[in-house]
Design a protein around this motif. Structure first.
Motif, PDB file in Angstrom:
ATOM      1  N   ASN A  63       0.854  -1.181   0.000  1.00  0.00           N
ATOM      2  CA  ASN A  63       0.000   0.000   0.000  1.00  0.00           C
ATOM      3  C   ASN A  63       0.894   1.236   0.000  1.00  0.00           C
ATOM      4  O   ASN A  63       1.869   1.288   0.745  1.00  0.00           O
ATOM      5  CB  ASN A  63      -0.887   0.016   1.250  1.00  0.00           C
ATOM      6  CG  ASN A  63      -1.860  -1.142   1.261  1.00  0.00           C
ATOM      7  OD1 ASN A  63      -2.730  -1.241   0.421  1.00  0.00           O
ATOM      8  ND2 ASN A  63      -1.699  -2.048   2.209  1.00  0.00           N
ATOM      9  N   THR A  65       0.784   5.782  -0.613  1.00  0.00           N
ATOM     10  CA  THR A  65      -0.077   6.957  -0.556  1.00  0.00           C
ATOM     11  C   THR A  65      -0.551   7.331  -1.960  1.00  0.00           C
ATOM     12  O   THR A  65       0.255   7.437  -2.881  1.00  0.00           O
ATOM     13  CB  THR A  65       0.684   8.138   0.067  1.00  0.00           C
ATOM     14  OG1 THR A  65       1.131   7.743   1.367  1.00  0.00           O
ATOM     15  CG2 THR A  65      -0.189   9.374   0.177  1.00  0.00           C
ATOM     16  N   CYS A  66      -1.850   7.539  -2.104  1.00  0.00           N
ATOM     17  CA  CYS A  66      -2.421   7.968  -3.383  1.00  0.00           C
ATOM     18  C   CYS A  66      -2.207   9.473  -3.544  1.00  0.00           C
ATOM     19  O   CYS A  66      -2.475  10.242  -2.607  1.00  0.00           O
ATOM     20  CB  CYS A  66      -3.920   7.706  -3.433  1.00  0.00           C
ATOM     21  SG  CYS A  66      -4.409   5.977  -3.333  1.00  0.00           S
ATOM     22  N   GLU A  67      -1.758   9.865  -4.711  1.00  0.00           N
ATOM     23  CA  GLU A  67      -1.603  11.293  -4.993  1.00  0.00           C
ATOM     24  C   GLU A  67      -2.983  11.927  -5.150  1.00  0.00           C
ATOM     25  O   GLU A  67      -3.907  11.312  -5.663  1.00  0.00           O
ATOM     26  CB  GLU A  67      -0.804  11.497  -6.281  1.00  0.00           C
ATOM     27  CG  GLU A  67       0.657  11.140  -6.140  1.00  0.00           C
ATOM     28  CD  GLU A  67       1.442  11.462  -7.400  1.00  0.00           C
ATOM     29  OE1 GLU A  67       1.012  12.321  -8.193  1.00  0.00           O
ATOM     30  OE2 GLU A  67       2.499  10.838  -7.583  1.00  0.00           O
ATOM     31  N   SER A  70      -6.868  12.824  -0.033  1.00  0.00           N
ATOM     32  CA  SER A  70      -6.530  13.118   1.366  1.00  0.00           C
ATOM     33  C   SER A  70      -6.298  11.825   2.143  1.00  0.00           C
ATOM     34  O   SER A  70      -6.865  10.775   1.823  1.00  0.00           O
ATOM     35  CB  SER A  70      -7.645  13.938   2.025  1.00  0.00           C
ATOM     36  OG  SER A  70      -8.802  13.144   2.181  1.00  0.00           O
ATOM     37  N   ALA A  71      -5.472  11.891   3.153  1.00  0.00           N
ATOM     38  CA  ALA A  71      -5.115  10.716   3.957  1.00  0.00           C
ATOM     39  C   ALA A  71      -6.351  10.081   4.604  1.00  0.00           C
ATOM     40  O   ALA A  71      -6.407   8.861   4.777  1.00  0.00           O
ATOM     41  CB  ALA A  71      -4.101  11.113   5.032  1.00  0.00           C
ATOM     42  N   GLN A  74      -8.103   7.342   2.429  1.00  0.00           N
ATOM     43  CA  GLN A  74      -7.299   6.222   1.955  1.00  0.00           C
ATOM     44  C   GLN A  74      -7.325   5.080   2.960  1.00  0.00           C
ATOM     45  O   GLN A  74      -7.348   5.314   4.167  1.00  0.00           O
ATOM     46  CB  GLN A  74      -5.856   6.668   1.707  1.00  0.00           C
ATOM     47  CG  GLN A  74      -5.759   7.702   0.601  1.00  0.00           C
ATOM     48  CD  GLN A  74      -4.341   8.039   0.257  1.00  0.00           C
ATOM     49  OE1 GLN A  74      -3.522   7.153   0.068  1.00  0.00           O
ATOM     50  NE2 GLN A  74      -4.041   9.329   0.161  1.00  0.00           N
ATOM     51  N   ASN A 119      -7.580   3.244  -2.436  1.00  0.00           N
ATOM     52  CA  ASN A 119      -6.335   2.548  -2.118  1.00  0.00           C
ATOM     53  C   ASN A 119      -5.424   2.627  -3.329  1.00  0.00           C
ATOM     54  O   ASN A 119      -5.885   2.537  -4.472  1.00  0.00           O
ATOM     55  CB  ASN A 119      -6.580   1.077  -1.786  1.00  0.00           C
ATOM     56  CG  ASN A 119      -5.273   0.298  -1.703  1.00  0.00           C
ATOM     57  OD1 ASN A 119      -4.812  -0.274  -2.678  1.00  0.00           O
ATOM     58  ND2 ASN A 119      -4.685   0.302  -0.534  1.00  0.00           N
ATOM     59  N   CYS A 120      -4.143   2.788  -3.075  1.00  0.00           N
ATOM     60  CA  CYS A 120      -3.138   2.702  -4.125  1.00  0.00           C
ATOM     61  C   CYS A 120      -2.165   1.594  -3.734  1.00  0.00           C
ATOM     62  O   CYS A 120      -1.601   1.613  -2.641  1.00  0.00           O
ATOM     63  CB  CYS A 120      -2.397   4.026  -4.299  1.00  0.00           C
ATOM     64  SG  CYS A 120      -3.423   5.280  -5.107  1.00  0.00           S
ATOM     65  N   LYS A 140      -4.814   1.842  -8.604  1.00  0.00           N
ATOM     66  CA  LYS A 140      -5.671   2.670  -7.752  1.00  0.00           C
ATOM     67  C   LYS A 140      -7.059   2.046  -7.710  1.00  0.00           C
ATOM     68  O   LYS A 140      -7.656   1.765  -8.744  1.00  0.00           O
ATOM     69  CB  LYS A 140      -5.732   4.093  -8.310  1.00  0.00           C
ATOM     70  CG  LYS A 140      -6.379   5.091  -7.388  1.00  0.00           C
ATOM     71  CD  LYS A 140      -6.208   6.511  -7.922  1.00  0.00           C
ATOM     72  CE  LYS A 140      -6.747   7.543  -6.967  1.00  0.00           C
ATOM     73  NZ  LYS A 140      -6.552   8.907  -7.478  1.00  0.00           N
TER      74      LYS A 140
END
Length: 150
Positions: A63, A65-67, A70-71, A74, A119-120, A140
């Motif tokens: 996993n 962080t997706c660009e 927002s956190a 996710q 999710n990324c 993604k």
């Protein structure tokens, strides 16, 4: 003197282009054909050996962080690497010089996963020492709220 400088510069560019390339090229061959509200998705991946020798590697899935998301929106999902028949978890793999290998990445979510989130998952080939051997692929995924469907 001018010829020596030019020769050194050309040699540096040659080394950079040779060592700057990834030994393995990873690509997404087929996206999941399931609807977004399914809890499991299978992605057919393809890896090509660009080197002139056989390479042993494993697939790293994690996993990330997706660009531009927002956190709070996710979540973490579970990833597994499977062979072409989807029957076994593929641990260590090998691909010959100039050859291509196909495998699946299965991404699944637990039943209690927060809805309306993203999710990324990053997929890449790594060596036994953990060194990256391929380009990363980011998958993604949307975890939709079923109430949002008409």
């Amino acid at each position: 003197m001018k010829k020596i400088v030019i020769t050194v510069l050309l040699a540096c560019f040659g080394f950079q282009s040779f060592f700057g390339q990834e030994q393995l090229s990873l690509s997404l061959k087929k996206d999941s054909d399931k609807t977004v509200n399914e809890t499991e998705h299978f992605y057919l991946m393809e890896i090509t050996n660009n080197a002139n020798k056989s390479i042993e590697f494993s697939i790293s899935t994690e996993n990330v962080t997706c660009e531009n998301v927002s956190a709070q929106k996710q979540v973490a999902l579970k990833q597994n690497t499977l062979n072409k028949q989807k029957s076994n978890t593929a641990k260590s793999m090998s691909v010959g010089a100039g050859e291509t290998l196909e495998f699946y990445v299965k991404i699944s979510r637990p039943k209690n996963t927060k809805l309306n989130t993203w999710n990324c998952s990053e997929v890449k080939a790594i060596s036994k020492t953990g060194k990256s051997l391929s380009n990363p692929i980011i998958i993604k995924s949307l975890i939709p709220d079923p109430k949002s469907f008409n």
